[in-house]
Design a protein around this motif. Structure first.
Motif, PDB file in Angstrom:
ATOM      1  N   GLY A  35       0.824  -1.362   0.066  1.00  0.00           N
ATOM      2  CA  GLY A  35      -0.074  -0.021   0.085  1.00  0.00           C
ATOM      3  C   GLY A  35       0.880   1.239  -0.074  1.00  0.00           C
ATOM      4  N   THR A  36       1.170   1.909   1.069  1.00  0.00           N
ATOM      5  CA  THR A  36       1.809   3.195   1.259  1.00  0.00           C
ATOM      6  C   THR A  36       3.086   2.925   0.748  1.00  0.00           C
ATOM      7  OG1 THR A  36       1.968   2.893   3.557  1.00  0.00           O
ATOM      8  CG2 THR A  36       0.060   4.212   2.856  1.00  0.00           C
ATOM      9  N   THR A  37       3.837   4.092   1.003  1.00  0.00           N
ATOM     10  CA  THR A  37       5.311   3.941   0.584  1.00  0.00           C
ATOM     11  C   THR A  37       6.128   3.212   1.671  1.00  0.00           C
ATOM     12  OG1 THR A  37       5.570   5.977   1.800  1.00  0.00           O
ATOM     13  CG2 THR A  37       5.094   6.198  -0.801  1.00  0.00           C
ATOM     14  N   LYS A  38       7.237   2.669   0.818  1.00  0.00           N
ATOM     15  CA  LYS A  38       8.070   1.807   1.841  1.00  0.00           C
ATOM     16  C   LYS A  38       9.608   2.407   1.411  1.00  0.00           C
ATOM     17  CE  LYS A  38       6.559  -2.732   2.365  1.00  0.00           C
ATOM     18  NZ  LYS A  38       6.543  -4.138   1.906  1.00  0.00           N
ATOM     19  N   SER A  39      10.347   2.430   2.427  1.00  0.00           N
ATOM     20  CA  SER A  39      11.771   2.820   2.350  1.00  0.00           C
ATOM     21  C   SER A  39      12.670   1.980   1.711  1.00  0.00           C
ATOM     22  CB  SER A  39      12.357   2.959   3.732  1.00  0.00           C
ATOM     23  OG  SER A  39      11.728   4.072   4.533  1.00  0.00           O
ATOM     24  N   TYR A  76       6.937  11.940   9.935  1.00  0.00           N
ATOM     25  CA  TYR A  76       5.677  11.535  10.527  1.00  0.00           C
ATOM     26  C   TYR A  76       4.647  11.678   9.634  1.00  0.00           C
ATOM     27  CZ  TYR A  76       8.397  11.670  14.718  1.00  0.00           C
ATOM     28  OH  TYR A  76       9.810  11.369  15.727  1.00  0.00           O
ATOM     29  N   GLY A  77       3.462  10.979   9.807  1.00  0.00           N
ATOM     30  CA  GLY A  77       2.125  11.309   9.268  1.00  0.00           C
ATOM     31  C   GLY A  77       2.310  11.063   7.461  1.00  0.00           C
ATOM     32  N   SER A  78       1.673  11.903   6.945  1.00  0.00           N
ATOM     33  CA  SER A  78       1.732  12.203   5.487  1.00  0.00           C
ATOM     34  C   SER A  78       3.083  12.219   4.798  1.00  0.00           C
ATOM     35  CB  SER A  78       0.852  13.098   5.105  1.00  0.00           C
ATOM     36  OG  SER A  78       0.897  13.376   3.712  1.00  0.00           O
ATOM     37  N   PHE A  79       3.954  12.910   5.648  1.00  0.00           N
ATOM     38  CA  PHE A  79       5.380  13.189   5.262  1.00  0.00           C
ATOM     39  C   PHE A  79       6.015  11.528   5.053  1.00  0.00           C
ATOM     40  CE2 PHE A  79       7.394  17.588   6.607  1.00  0.00           C
ATOM     41  CZ  PHE A  79       6.606  17.972   5.484  1.00  0.00           C
ATOM     42  N   ALA A  80       5.796  10.604   6.245  1.00  0.00           N
ATOM     43  CA  ALA A  80       6.229   9.458   6.007  1.00  0.00           C
ATOM     44  C   ALA A  80       5.507   8.397   5.026  1.00  0.00           C
ATOM     45  CB  ALA A  80       5.704   8.701   7.364  1.00  0.00           C
ATOM     46  N   ARG A 130      20.173  10.525   6.357  1.00  0.00           N
ATOM     47  CA  ARG A 130      19.505   9.292   6.460  1.00  0.00           C
ATOM     48  C   ARG A 130      18.046   9.560   6.915  1.00  0.00           C
ATOM     49  NH1 ARG A 130      24.424   8.177   9.054  1.00  0.00           N
ATOM     50  NH2 ARG A 130      23.592   9.539  10.771  1.00  0.00           N
ATOM     51  N   PHE A 131      17.047   9.061   6.174  1.00  0.00           N
ATOM     52  CA  PHE A 131      15.561   9.036   6.481  1.00  0.00           C
ATOM     53  C   PHE A 131      14.994   7.934   7.070  1.00  0.00           C
ATOM     54  CE2 PHE A 131      16.903  11.696   2.649  1.00  0.00           C
ATOM     55  CZ  PHE A 131      16.431  12.735   3.113  1.00  0.00           C
ATOM     56  N   HIS A 132      14.173   8.302   8.006  1.00  0.00           N
ATOM     57  CA  HIS A 132      13.322   7.463   8.648  1.00  0.00           C
ATOM     58  C   HIS A 132      11.958   7.614   8.918  1.00  0.00           C
ATOM     59  CE1 HIS A 132      17.522   6.640  10.564  1.00  0.00           C
ATOM     60  NE2 HIS A 132      17.460   8.002  10.543  1.00  0.00           N
ATOM     61  N   LYS A 133      11.197   6.489   8.635  1.00  0.00           N
ATOM     62  CA  LYS A 133       9.566   6.638   8.913  1.00  0.00           C
ATOM     63  C   LYS A 133       9.118   6.387  10.202  1.00  0.00           C
ATOM     64  CE  LYS A 133       7.486   4.789   5.700  1.00  0.00           C
ATOM     65  NZ  LYS A 133       6.496   3.980   4.698  1.00  0.00           N
ATOM     66  N   GLU A 134       8.479   7.346  10.743  1.00  0.00           N
ATOM     67  CA  GLU A 134       8.191   7.196  12.176  1.00  0.00           C
ATOM     68  C   GLU A 134       6.540   7.433  12.359  1.00  0.00           C
ATOM     69  OE1 GLU A 134      10.108   6.751  14.987  1.00  0.00           O
ATOM     70  OE2 GLU A 134      11.702   6.425  13.404  1.00  0.00           O
ATOM     71  N   GLN A 135       6.206   6.821  13.459  1.00  0.00           N
ATOM     72  CA  GLN A 135       4.641   7.028  13.632  1.00  0.00           C
ATOM     73  C   GLN A 135       4.637   7.510  15.150  1.00  0.00           C
ATOM     74  OE1 GLN A 135       2.646   3.217  13.270  1.00  0.00           O
ATOM     75  NE2 GLN A 135       1.909   3.781  11.082  1.00  0.00           N
ATOM     76  N   ALA A 136       3.651   8.540  15.283  1.00  0.00           N
ATOM     77  CA  ALA A 136       3.485   9.056  16.480  1.00  0.00           C
ATOM     78  C   ALA A 136       1.911   9.761  16.649  1.00  0.00           C
ATOM     79  CB  ALA A 136       4.516  10.198  16.821  1.00  0.00           C
ATOM     80  N   MET A 137       1.249   9.703  17.759  1.00  0.00           N
ATOM     81  CA  MET A 137       0.101  10.096  18.058  1.00  0.00           C
ATOM     82  C   MET A 137       0.259  11.650  18.039  1.00  0.00           C
ATOM     83  SD  MET A 137      -1.957   7.479  17.709  1.00  0.00           S
ATOM     84  CE  MET A 137      -3.683   8.213  18.305  1.00  0.00           C
ATOM     85  N   GLY A 138      -0.913  12.260  17.586  1.00  0.00           N
ATOM     86  CA  GLY A 138      -1.238  13.632  17.777  1.00  0.00           C
ATOM     87  C   GLY A 138      -0.149  14.670  17.479  1.00  0.00           C
TER      88      GLY A 138
END
Lengths: 297, 227
Positions: A293-297, B48-52, B93-101
């Motif tokens: 689905g969404t993007t993957k690194s 975070y969010g849509s950026f991720a 380096r780029f990292h995908k993160e998740q966080a609430m709020g």
């Protein structure tokens, strides 16, 4: 700025006997401590970028980085030149120009965010086609951009202009309202008529979700810019004909805030709903980013 | 008002495709560069969010890298920024993160330059406009629309008065000011937004105050030149 609502904006224009565009030039100079000439020059340079983007979108390759979009503005121009347009030449050229600028945006070309990049085609589409039709000097259109900016300033500060916050109504809807109000004034409408055009236009985009396929500012954003330009022309015609927004435009802006806030997250630029999650939308996402689905690194 | 003037609505002039994901991200990168004091050697970027979710398609990674290279929003080099950053010696380096709020378009940037590490968190609020929410774990809120002074100092009585006296002497008008401290008698970050470019002597005099650890200037209208 001395105004935060459209009602205050109209009142100030009435008291000082100036157009919305002219008032915004004075306010901007006052607010930033720059000369009027300086702020006009900056806006004028922005208008040149808009015109260049229209030209580029009609003449050059606009295939996007993803390869999903490109060339639609040229298709619509060909359709128009074959005298097969249903809209007629004026509205159809506004549509084609709006697509052109949006396609330049998707292909990482230079544009002016109006108010965002996802909605960057509407104002140039309406302005450049009107300039050609009515033979206006650039200075007139630059003044129109200040009028559009004043309207957008009120919308942005009382509601929102980003799809992530308020859905597509906030982006494309705001741009349509700004274009409609500004064009109404450029065509000789009063500030009050211009503000009615804003309300009429915004009402027609309430509830419009932000559902970009693959999260990209391409599908459905580009075509919505084309539709948006045509809607702005229609709102202008209604306002100039004397049609009023019975619900005051400031209240319509308030409704956009209400609707956008109530919109589920999946319909606010997350690509977790809407067109992005149709079978074809998901297929495209998988092709772009691999399974999952969404993007993957 | 979240949006300050006409050019926060009409504008910026930018390289597409997204004012939030591309132009806003360029500005976030550039602000972080100015806080670390120039070209970083190491950059860890947390989305975070849509950026991720969509950073690759929108070129948000290119945009942050371009900002770290001091590019403005309409710089043609944005398209090549990852390659250029690597050539300039930034290990990014780029990292995908998740966080609430958090705001849907948020980036946390951890930059290293010489012996200094800074952590800057900001979000992209639409139309290329940004808000910085956190610098080195101080909670702040500024937009960088105006030239902005960040003053890291110790919490001592009279500090604010001393700093504002210098500002007054420099004929600088404060548009907005906020102070956040980690604890009583601890470290403080004072943020001062100015209406105009910040005069050099004001910066130097504040830097020379005994309890001031560091001053940095954020000004997106100014070119730093090459570095």
């Amino acid at each position: 700025m001395r105004f935060s609502t459209l009602e205050q904006l109209v009142e100030l224009c009435r008291e000082e006997s100036v157009s919305i565009g002219r008032l915004m030039v004075m306010e901007q100079a006052q607010e930033t401590g720059k000369t009027e000439l300086h702020v006009i020059e900056q806006m004028s340079s922005y208008y040149q970028v808009m015109k260049e983007a229209v030209r580029k979108g009609l003449e050059e390759d606009t295939t996007s980085r993803s390869g999903l979009t490109g060339g639609d503005a040229q298709r619509v121009m060909n359709h128009l030149q074959n005298n097969t347009s249903s809209l007629g030449s004026e509205a159809c050229s506004a549509l084609a120009y709006a697509l052109a600028v949006s396609e330049v945006n998707a292909s990482m070309g230079r544009i002016i965010a109006t108010p965002t990049a996802g909605s960057c085609g509407i104002i140039p589409g309406v302005f450049v086609s009107s300039q050609i039709r009515f033979g206006w000097d650039d200075a007139i259109l630059v003044n129109g951009l200040f009028a559009a900016g004043a309207i957008g300033y009120v919308i942005a500060n009382n509601s929102f202009v980003s799809g992530a916050e308020g859905g597509c109504q906030a982006e494309v809807g705001s741009a349509i309202g700004m274009a409609a109000g500004a064009l109404t004034e450029l065509r000789g409408g009063t500030p009050e008529q211009a503000v009615h055009a804003v309300g009429l236009a915004l009402k027609n985009s309430l509830g419009l979700i932000c559902d970009p396929v693959g999260g990209l500012v391409e599908i459905p954003c580009i075509v919505r810019n084309g539709f948006g330009a045509v809607t702005a022309l229609a709102a202008t015609d209604m306002a100039l004909a004397g049609v009023r927004s019975v619900i005051p435009s400031d209240e319509v802006i308030g409704v956009m805030l209400e609707v956008g806030t109530a919109m589920p997250e999946k319909h606010r630029e997350t690509s977790k709903g809407g067109l992005a999650q149709t079978p074809t939308g998901r297929k495209i996402m998988n092709r772009l980013y691999g399974k999952g689905g969404t993007t993957k690194s | 008002m979240r949006f300050k003037d006409v050019f926060s609505i009409i504008g910026p002039s930018m390289i597409g495709p997204s004012s939030s994901h591309t132009a806003g991200a360029v500005r976030l990168g550039r602000i972080a560069r100015q806080i670390v004091g120039g070209l970083p050697e190491e950059a860890d970027i947390y989305f975070y969010g849509s950026f991720a979710d969509t950073y690759r398609g929108h070129g948000t990674d290119l945009a942050i890298a371009a900002g770290l290279l001091d590019c403005d929003t309409d710089d043609q080099r944005i398209r090549e920024a990852l390659r250029l950053a690597s050539e300039a010696g930034i290990n990014i380096r780029f990292h995908k993160e998740q966080a609430m709020g958090v705001h849907p378009n948020t980036a946390k940037m951890v930059l290293k330059r010489d012996d200094r590490t800074v952590t800057v968190t900001g979000c992209s609020i639409g139309g290329g406009n940004v808000e910085i929410l956190n610098v080195n774990h101080f909670e702040v809120k500024f937009t960088a629309v105006y030239p902005t002074l960040l003053i890291f100092h110790a919490d001592r009585p009279g500090m604010i008065a001393e700093m504002t006296e210098i500002v007054k002497d420099g004929k600088m008008n404060i548009g907005y000011m906020e102070v956040d401290r980690k604890s009583r008698n601890g470290d403080v970050l004072t943020v001062i937004e100015s209406d105009e470019a910040i005069p050099g002597p004001v910066i130097e005099r504040i830097e020379s105050l005994s309890n001031v650890q560091r001053v940095c200037v954020i000004d997106l209208t100014n070119r730093e030149g090459s570095s």
